[in-house]
Design an enzyme around this catalytic site. Sequence first.
Site, PDB file in Angstrom:
ATOM      1  N   HIS A  33     -28.393  26.411  34.003  1.00 49.18           N
ATOM      2  CA  HIS A  33     -29.872  26.047  33.750  1.00 49.18           C
ATOM      3  C   HIS A  33     -30.408  26.803  32.596  1.00 49.18           C
ATOM      4  O   HIS A  33     -31.466  27.365  32.635  1.00 49.18           O
ATOM      5  CB  HIS A  33     -30.660  26.356  35.185  1.00 49.18           C
ATOM      6  N   ASP A  35     -29.024  26.150  29.304  1.00 49.43           N
ATOM      7  CA  ASP A  35     -28.564  25.155  27.951  1.00 49.43           C
ATOM      8  C   ASP A  35     -29.851  24.580  27.227  1.00 49.43           C
ATOM      9  O   ASP A  35     -30.194  24.810  26.093  1.00 49.43           O
ATOM     10  CB  ASP A  35     -27.613  24.266  28.342  1.00 49.43           C
ATOM     11  N   SER A  66     -16.700  -2.487  37.140  1.00 49.85           N
ATOM     12  CA  SER A  66     -16.548  -1.020  37.780  1.00 49.85           C
ATOM     13  C   SER A  66     -15.571  -1.311  38.895  1.00 49.85           C
ATOM     14  O   SER A  66     -16.006  -1.741  39.722  1.00 49.85           O
ATOM     15  CB  SER A  66     -17.952  -0.627  38.203  1.00 49.85           C
ATOM     16  N   ALA A 121     -21.337  15.346  42.169  1.00 52.14           N
ATOM     17  CA  ALA A 121     -20.755  16.629  42.765  1.00 52.14           C
ATOM     18  C   ALA A 121     -21.199  17.788  41.732  1.00 52.14           C
ATOM     19  O   ALA A 121     -20.427  18.661  41.796  1.00 52.14           O
ATOM     20  CB  ALA A 121     -19.451  16.459  42.940  1.00 52.14           C
ATOM     21  N   GLY A 122     -21.881  17.492  40.503  1.00 55.67           N
ATOM     22  CA  GLY A 122     -22.021  18.348  39.699  1.00 55.67           C
ATOM     23  C   GLY A 122     -20.999  18.868  38.528  1.00 55.67           C
ATOM     24  O   GLY A 122     -20.775  19.694  37.874  1.00 55.67           O
ATOM     25  N   SER A 124     -20.721  16.480  36.162  1.00 55.91           N
ATOM     26  CA  SER A 124     -20.914  15.605  34.853  1.00 55.91           C
ATOM     27  C   SER A 124     -20.396  14.313  34.790  1.00 55.91           C
ATOM     28  O   SER A 124     -19.890  14.134  33.563  1.00 55.91           O
ATOM     29  CB  SER A 124     -20.533  16.507  33.608  1.00 55.91           C
ATOM     30  N   SER A 125     -20.354  13.630  35.844  1.00 53.53           N
ATOM     31  CA  SER A 125     -19.802  12.447  35.678  1.00 53.53           C
ATOM     32  C   SER A 125     -20.467  11.421  34.843  1.00 53.53           C
ATOM     33  O   SER A 125     -19.957  10.714  34.098  1.00 53.53           O
ATOM     34  CB  SER A 125     -19.561  11.590  36.991  1.00 53.53           C
ATOM     35  N   ASP A 169     -23.041  19.532  28.978  1.00 47.92           N
ATOM     36  CA  ASP A 169     -22.066  18.654  29.689  1.00 47.92           C
ATOM     37  C   ASP A 169     -21.266  17.700  28.504  1.00 47.92           C
ATOM     38  O   ASP A 169     -20.198  17.836  28.572  1.00 47.92           O
ATOM     39  CB  ASP A 169     -22.714  17.818  30.501  1.00 47.92           C
ATOM     40  N   TYR A 219     -34.758  18.872  39.353  1.00 48.21           N
ATOM     41  CA  TYR A 219     -34.208  19.351  37.797  1.00 48.21           C
ATOM     42  C   TYR A 219     -35.471  19.628  36.828  1.00 48.21           C
ATOM     43  O   TYR A 219     -35.717  20.426  36.114  1.00 48.21           O
ATOM     44  CB  TYR A 219     -32.913  18.275  37.266  1.00 48.21           C
TER      45      TYR A 219
HETATM   46  C1  GLA Z   1     -26.856  19.567  34.440  1.00 52.52           C
HETATM   47  C2  GLA Z   1     -27.351  19.154  32.949  1.00 52.52           C
HETATM   48  C3  GLA Z   1     -27.063  20.271  31.947  1.00 52.52           C
HETATM   49  C4  GLA Z   1     -27.241  21.857  32.672  1.00 52.52           C
HETATM   50  C5  GLA Z   1     -26.625  21.886  33.970  1.00 52.52           C
HETATM   51  C6  GLA Z   1     -27.220  23.173  34.699  1.00 52.52           C
HETATM   52  O1  GLA Z   1     -25.335  19.400  34.798  1.00 52.52           O
HETATM   53  O2  GLA Z   1     -27.122  17.778  32.645  1.00 52.52           O
HETATM   54  O3  GLA Z   1     -27.583  20.098  30.790  1.00 52.52           O
HETATM   55  O4  GLA Z   1     -28.556  21.932  32.360  1.00 52.52           O
HETATM   56  O5  GLA Z   1     -27.373  20.841  34.963  1.00 52.52           O
HETATM   57  O6  GLA Z   1     -26.765  24.282  34.011  1.00 52.52           O
END
Ligand code: GLA
Length: 380
Positions: A33, A35, A66, A121-122, A124-125, A169, A219
């Site tokens: 958090h 970037d 898909s 799931a965090g 970055s799909s 990401d 967010y």
């Molecule tokens: C998501 C956003 C990123 C970044 C992260 C947290 O993945 O897409 O740009 O802000 O959250 O670090």
Amino acid sequence: MKNKSRDIFTEIFNRQPEISIHSPGRINLIGEHIDYYGGFVMPAAIDRYIGLSIGKTLAESCSVYSAAYHEKYSIDISGVEQPIRAPWVRYFTMGLNVLAESGFHTRAFNLTIDSDLPTGAGLSSSAALLTGFIEILSVLNKWSMAREKIALLAQTIEHRLGTPCGLMDQYASLFGKKDCFILLDCANLKYREIHVRLGDYRLRLYNTKVHHELTDGGYSSRRKQGEAALEELKSFYSKGGSYRDFTMSELDQMPIFDPIQYKRAKHAITEHQRVHEFAHAVDKNNFETAGSLLYATHQSLKDDYEVSCVEADHIVEIAKLEGIAGARMMGGGFGGCVLCLMDKKYEEPFNHHLFKSYRKRFGFDPELIEFELGEREIYL
Ligand code: GLA
């Protein structure tokens, strides 16, 4: 996975694809958090991918299939949004809109999407999907688009879809290499490759299976609060810059500060310091120190940025009890994965204890995700 993507295309469209891309997801060691405040972050691409395969068509409109949803939609080449669409289709319609606005008009195509990258799931799909989509269109249409441009366009599409994300990401997915992390300076988008030799240490991901949607509002509210706090700081000290240009003592000397804004600012300032300490520790192969910084980042994301969840906190607590070097929630938060750095001798007892206690407390298992670092691949 290459053959899988190609086979899916052949099965759906009865011919071979012209191009396939495997667009990787990412992990982030540290720098969470920050970037979007122009901070330093340390992500890497992993060997979990969104697969895309494409071929031209003489039809008037495009078809997108898909494999995850077993659904095929026809979309207008201009990207014009039509009502009643599955949410996943909006990535493509919005993508075509943003490309057309920037002067990139595609010819009609057939496209298939498959994935072994968990969504929500965090990992970055969505960045993997969008950078892959733009790049595959660039190759198909011979636009020769630079990857920096692909990153920016993919970010614009995310913003239009409701997530005001930074560029970590997209950069990780586009520029990550098999054997290294990138230390990305989000102020100027320059990065240095960092080869981390883990020795006896392992990185593991534990998916809380709490599904997060960054479009939910948490967010963007964090980002707004943080930006408002930064403006206060800049105006009080009459200086420019971003959080990396301020210290905790400057923050603490501010006479009046909204308590929420104070916490957001505290996370951003301290996280910048931790990224540098972490990079230094890793350079010296000091994984115990690096790990303790991961715990500190978790605490800060939990208490000051308030983006964690009880399931992630639980995993981190058990990691501490079991002597794991470091652990923290990773990515945008509100669910998703916990990243653990551990000496391999602790792995088994930790997994045992964690699965047992997690199931007991939450009634379901977390998911252990084993991975290696990976990189983007294009097959012509
Ligand atoms: C998501 C956003 C990123 C970044 C992260 C947290 O993945 O897409 O740009 O802000 O959250 O670090």
